[in-house]
Design a protein around this motif. Structure first.
Motif, PDB file in Angstrom:
ATOM      1  N   UNK A  30       0.825  -1.202   0.000  1.00 31.81           N
ATOM      2  CA  UNK A  30       0.000   0.000   0.000  1.00 31.81           C
ATOM      3  C   UNK A  30       0.860   1.253   0.000  1.00 31.81           C
ATOM      4  N   UNK A  31       0.269   2.337  -0.410  1.00 32.78           N
ATOM      5  CA  UNK A  31       0.955   3.628  -0.443  1.00 32.78           C
ATOM      6  C   UNK A  31       0.951   4.261   0.939  1.00 32.78           C
ATOM      7  N   UNK A  32       1.736   5.313   1.090  1.00 35.26           N
ATOM      8  CA  UNK A  32       1.703   6.070   2.344  1.00 35.26           C
ATOM      9  C   UNK A  32       0.317   6.652   2.565  1.00 35.26           C
ATOM     10  N   UNK A  33      -0.337   7.051   1.491  1.00 32.38           N
ATOM     11  CA  UNK A  33      -1.676   7.619   1.621  1.00 32.38           C
ATOM     12  C   UNK A  33      -2.658   6.595   2.193  1.00 32.38           C
ATOM     13  N   UNK A  34      -2.649   5.385   1.646  1.00 36.33           N
ATOM     14  CA  UNK A  34      -3.541   4.353   2.157  1.00 36.33           C
ATOM     15  C   UNK A  34      -3.171   3.971   3.585  1.00 36.33           C
ATOM     16  N   UNK A  35      -1.879   3.868   3.870  1.00 33.98           N
ATOM     17  CA  UNK A  35      -1.440   3.541   5.227  1.00 33.98           C
ATOM     18  C   UNK A  35      -1.901   4.611   6.216  1.00 33.98           C
ATOM     19  N   UNK A  36      -1.800   5.865   5.815  1.00 38.36           N
ATOM     20  CA  UNK A  36      -2.212   6.950   6.711  1.00 38.36           C
ATOM     21  C   UNK A  36      -3.705   6.862   7.019  1.00 38.36           C
ATOM     22  N   UNK A  37      -4.510   6.505   6.019  1.00 42.93           N
ATOM     23  CA  UNK A  37      -5.952   6.356   6.246  1.00 42.93           C
ATOM     24  C   UNK A  37      -6.240   5.191   7.189  1.00 42.93           C
ATOM     25  N   UNK A  38      -5.511   4.087   7.020  1.00 44.78           N
ATOM     26  CA  UNK A  38      -5.695   2.926   7.906  1.00 44.78           C
ATOM     27  C   UNK A  38      -5.351   3.264   9.348  1.00 44.78           C
ATOM     28  N   UNK A  39      -4.381   4.164   9.523  1.00 45.36           N
ATOM     29  CA  UNK A  39      -3.923   4.533  10.867  1.00 45.36           C
ATOM     30  C   UNK A  39      -4.674   5.735  11.442  1.00 45.36           C
ATOM     31  N   UNK A  40      -5.427   6.427  10.598  1.00 50.36           N
ATOM     32  CA  UNK A  40      -6.174   7.594  11.063  1.00 50.36           C
ATOM     33  C   UNK A  40      -5.367   8.874  11.108  1.00 50.36           C
ATOM     34  N   UNK A  41      -4.344   8.966  10.260  1.00 49.16           N
ATOM     35  CA  UNK A  41      -3.483  10.144  10.219  1.00 49.16           C
ATOM     36  C   UNK A  41      -3.607  10.842   8.874  1.00 49.16           C
ATOM     37  N   UNK A  58       3.094   7.498  21.872  1.00 51.37           N
ATOM     38  CA  UNK A  58       2.751   6.100  22.151  1.00 51.37           C
ATOM     39  C   UNK A  58       1.389   5.727  21.591  1.00 51.37           C
ATOM     40  N   UNK A  59       0.366   6.559  21.797  1.00 50.57           N
ATOM     41  CA  UNK A  59      -0.959   6.199  21.297  1.00 50.57           C
ATOM     42  C   UNK A  59      -0.991   6.162  19.778  1.00 50.57           C
ATOM     43  N   UNK A  60      -0.211   7.021  19.111  1.00 51.91           N
ATOM     44  CA  UNK A  60      -0.123   6.992  17.645  1.00 51.91           C
ATOM     45  C   UNK A  60       0.639   5.749  17.184  1.00 51.91           C
ATOM     46  N   UNK A  61       1.633   5.369  17.951  1.00 52.57           N
ATOM     47  CA  UNK A  61       2.398   4.173  17.607  1.00 52.57           C
ATOM     48  C   UNK A  61       1.497   2.939  17.623  1.00 52.57           C
ATOM     49  N   UNK A  62       0.604   2.862  18.601  1.00 52.37           N
ATOM     50  CA  UNK A  62      -0.333   1.740  18.640  1.00 52.37           C
ATOM     51  C   UNK A  62      -1.290   1.770  17.456  1.00 52.37           C
ATOM     52  N   UNK A  63      -1.676   2.950  17.002  1.00 46.05           N
ATOM     53  CA  UNK A  63      -2.519   3.055  15.808  1.00 46.05           C
ATOM     54  C   UNK A  63      -1.777   2.533  14.572  1.00 46.05           C
ATOM     55  N   UNK A  64      -0.496   2.819  14.495  1.00 48.69           N
ATOM     56  CA  UNK A  64       0.321   2.329  13.386  1.00 48.69           C
ATOM     57  C   UNK A  64       0.427   0.807  13.450  1.00 48.69           C
ATOM     58  N   UNK A  65       0.694   0.280  14.628  1.00 49.59           N
ATOM     59  CA  UNK A  65       0.797  -1.162  14.825  1.00 49.59           C
ATOM     60  C   UNK A  65      -0.489  -1.850  14.367  1.00 49.59           C
ATOM     61  N   UNK A  66      -1.625  -1.311  14.773  1.00 49.65           N
ATOM     62  CA  UNK A  66      -2.915  -1.897  14.391  1.00 49.65           C
ATOM     63  C   UNK A  66      -3.192  -1.702  12.905  1.00 49.65           C
ATOM     64  N   UNK A  67      -2.995  -0.489  12.416  1.00 55.73           N
ATOM     65  CA  UNK A  67      -3.319  -0.170  11.025  1.00 55.73           C
ATOM     66  C   UNK A  67      -2.511  -0.935  10.011  1.00 55.73           C
ATOM     67  N   UNK A  68      -1.258  -1.247  10.365  1.00 53.69           N
ATOM     68  CA  UNK A  68      -0.375  -1.953   9.445  1.00 53.69           C
ATOM     69  C   UNK A  68      -0.183  -3.421   9.831  1.00 53.69           C
ATOM     70  N   UNK A  69      -0.930  -3.873  10.817  1.00 54.03           N
ATOM     71  CA  UNK A  69      -0.873  -5.276  11.267  1.00 54.03           C
ATOM     72  C   UNK A  69       0.553  -5.709  11.601  1.00 54.03           C
ATOM     73  N   UNK A  70       1.236  -4.873  12.369  1.00 50.00           N
ATOM     74  CA  UNK A  70       2.610  -5.184  12.795  1.00 50.00           C
ATOM     75  C   UNK A  70       2.525  -6.082  14.029  1.00 50.00           C
ATOM     76  N   UNK A  71       3.156  -7.252  14.001  1.00 50.43           N
ATOM     77  CA  UNK A  71       3.120  -8.137  15.181  1.00 50.43           C
ATOM     78  C   UNK A  71       3.716  -7.436  16.395  1.00 50.43           C
TER      79      UNK A  71
END
Length: 72
Positions: A30-41, A58-71
Motif C-alpha cells: 500500500x501507499x503512504x496515503x492508504x497507510x495513513x488512512x488505515x492509521x487515522x493520520x 505512544x498512542x499513535x504508535x499503537x494506531x500504526x501497529x494496528x493499522x499496518x498489522x505489525x506483530x
C-alpha cells in the motif's frame, strides 16, 4: 536531504522503528496515503513518521501497529 541521509543521523532505535513501519507498509503493498488512512493520520504526518522527521507518540504508535498489522 535524502531519506537515507536523514536516517544516517538517527539513533538505532529510531532507525529500527522507521524500517519496521516502512517494511510493514510495503509488505501490505500500500501507499503512504492508504497507510495513513488505515492509521487515522494525515498523509503528511505519516510521511514525516516514515522519513524520520516525526516520532509518533505512544498512542499513535499503537494506531500504526494496528493499522499496518505489525506483530506486537
Amino acid at each position: 536531504m535524502t531519506r537515507q541521509s536523514r536516517l544516517d543521523n538517527l539513533d538505532e532505535r529510531r532507525k529500527k522503528l522507521i524500517e519496521t513501519i516502512t517494511e510493514a507498509r510495503e509488505r501490505l503493498g500500500i501507499t503512504q496515503e492508504e497507510a495513513s488512512h488505515r492509521c487515522g493520520f494525515s498523509t503528511s504526518y505519516f510521511s514525516m513518521v516514515e522519513t524520520g522527521r516525526r516520532v509518533p507518540k505512544t498512542d499513535y504508535l499503537f494506531k500504526i501497529i494496528q493499522g499496518l498489522a505489525i506483530p506486537f
